[in-house]
Motif scaffolding. Structure first.
Motif, PDB file in Angstrom:
ATOM      1  N   LEU A  13      24.873  26.275  -6.552  1.00 39.71           N
ATOM      2  CA  LEU A  13      23.829  25.044  -6.810  1.00 39.71           C
ATOM      3  C   LEU A  13      24.289  23.694  -6.171  1.00 39.71           C
ATOM      4  O   LEU A  13      23.579  23.052  -5.311  1.00 39.71           O
ATOM      5  CB  LEU A  13      23.630  24.938  -8.324  1.00 39.71           C
ATOM      6  N   LEU A  14      25.539  23.391  -6.471  1.00 42.28           N
ATOM      7  CA  LEU A  14      25.891  22.034  -5.861  1.00 42.28           C
ATOM      8  C   LEU A  14      25.987  21.936  -4.163  1.00 42.28           C
ATOM      9  O   LEU A  14      25.668  21.120  -3.785  1.00 42.28           O
ATOM     10  CB  LEU A  14      27.220  21.806  -6.245  1.00 42.28           C
ATOM     11  N   ASN A  15      26.130  23.157  -3.586  1.00 43.99           N
ATOM     12  CA  ASN A  15      26.164  23.249  -2.101  1.00 43.99           C
ATOM     13  C   ASN A  15      24.675  22.895  -1.628  1.00 43.99           C
ATOM     14  O   ASN A  15      24.416  22.642  -0.550  1.00 43.99           O
ATOM     15  CB  ASN A  15      26.567  24.674  -1.537  1.00 43.99           C
ATOM     16  N   ARG A  16      23.645  23.359  -2.592  1.00 47.90           N
ATOM     17  CA  ARG A  16      22.208  22.998  -2.076  1.00 47.90           C
ATOM     18  C   ARG A  16      21.582  21.858  -2.395  1.00 47.90           C
ATOM     19  O   ARG A  16      20.472  21.772  -2.142  1.00 47.90           O
ATOM     20  CB  ARG A  16      21.418  24.317  -2.576  1.00 47.90           C
ATOM     21  N   VAL A  17      22.352  20.822  -3.047  1.00 48.64           N
ATOM     22  CA  VAL A  17      21.665  19.909  -3.582  1.00 48.64           C
ATOM     23  C   VAL A  17      22.069  18.487  -2.884  1.00 48.64           C
ATOM     24  O   VAL A  17      23.013  18.496  -2.662  1.00 48.64           O
ATOM     25  CB  VAL A  17      21.530  19.606  -5.202  1.00 48.64           C
ATOM     26  N   ASP A  18      21.132  17.380  -3.145  1.00 44.88           N
ATOM     27  CA  ASP A  18      21.492  15.933  -2.715  1.00 44.88           C
ATOM     28  C   ASP A  18      21.980  15.212  -3.983  1.00 44.88           C
ATOM     29  O   ASP A  18      22.601  14.174  -3.924  1.00 44.88           O
ATOM     30  CB  ASP A  18      20.310  15.389  -2.008  1.00 44.88           C
ATOM     31  N   HIS A  19      21.574  15.427  -5.251  1.00 43.19           N
ATOM     32  CA  HIS A  19      21.649  14.532  -6.478  1.00 43.19           C
ATOM     33  C   HIS A  19      21.710  15.598  -7.521  1.00 43.19           C
ATOM     34  O   HIS A  19      21.145  16.846  -7.594  1.00 43.19           O
ATOM     35  CB  HIS A  19      20.421  13.930  -6.673  1.00 43.19           C
ATOM     36  N   LEU A  20      22.503  15.608  -8.548  1.00 38.64           N
ATOM     37  CA  LEU A  20      22.550  16.366  -9.761  1.00 38.64           C
ATOM     38  C   LEU A  20      22.413  15.635 -11.190  1.00 38.64           C
ATOM     39  O   LEU A  20      22.575  14.579 -11.137  1.00 38.64           O
ATOM     40  CB  LEU A  20      24.033  16.971 -10.067  1.00 38.64           C
TER      41      LEU A  20
END
Length: 156
Positions: free
Chosen positions: A109-116
């Motif tokens: 998930l973190l590899n796919r996002v620009d913001h969490l």
């Protein structure tokens, strides 16, 4: 298009889901342009996030930790409904939903996002599948993190 991920607590006390949903909706509504979310669709924060993204006209994709994941969620009806609304669903190559699968799903998930967005009470934890660990990892990677924990929210 910004890709916004979510991590957060699974077990929310009575009345907390409504508070979290309102806070998620308000936060997501501030993003300009098309809205795209990434979620593991866990009970609690993840499913509330997916509902808020969809309600705002956005799209979302799902990263599932393991082949058996549907069997471990509490509300299968809600899970199935949201899974059917996802524009993409990926299963990680784990047979069972366990700590290793949860860690891998959060990492993906973190590899796919620009913001969490983190629906998190701020309590530290060393458990690798915990919200605290995902937040710490995101920050270590330089990802912007927005923490949401509305007044009156409680974990179950």
């Amino acid at each position: 298009m910004p890709r916004i991920g979510v991590t957060g607590h699974v077990r929310l006390a009575d009345g907390t889901a409504e508070l979290v949903y309102a806070a998620l909706s308000a936060t997501l509504a501030t993003h300009d342009g098309p809205l795209h979310g990434v979620t593991c669709l866990a009970d609690g924060a993840d499913q509330l996030f997916a509902r808020a993204v969809a309600a705002l006209g956005g799209t979302f994709e799902v990263v599932l930790p393991a082949a058996d994941y549907r069997t471990v969620v509490d509300d299968r009806e809600s899970f199935d409904d949201l899974l059917g609304k996802a524009i993409r669903v990926d299963y990680l190559p784990y047979a069972r939903s366990d700590a290793a699968a949860y860690f891998a799903a959060s990492d993906e998930l973190l590899n796919r996002v620009d913001h969490l967005i983190a629906v998190w009470d701020g309590v530290a934890s060393d458990v690798v599948s915990s919200t605290a660990h995902v937040v710490r990892t995101a920050r270590d990677r330089g990802l912007p993190v927005t923490v949401i924990w509305p007044a009156g929210a409680r974990r179950a």
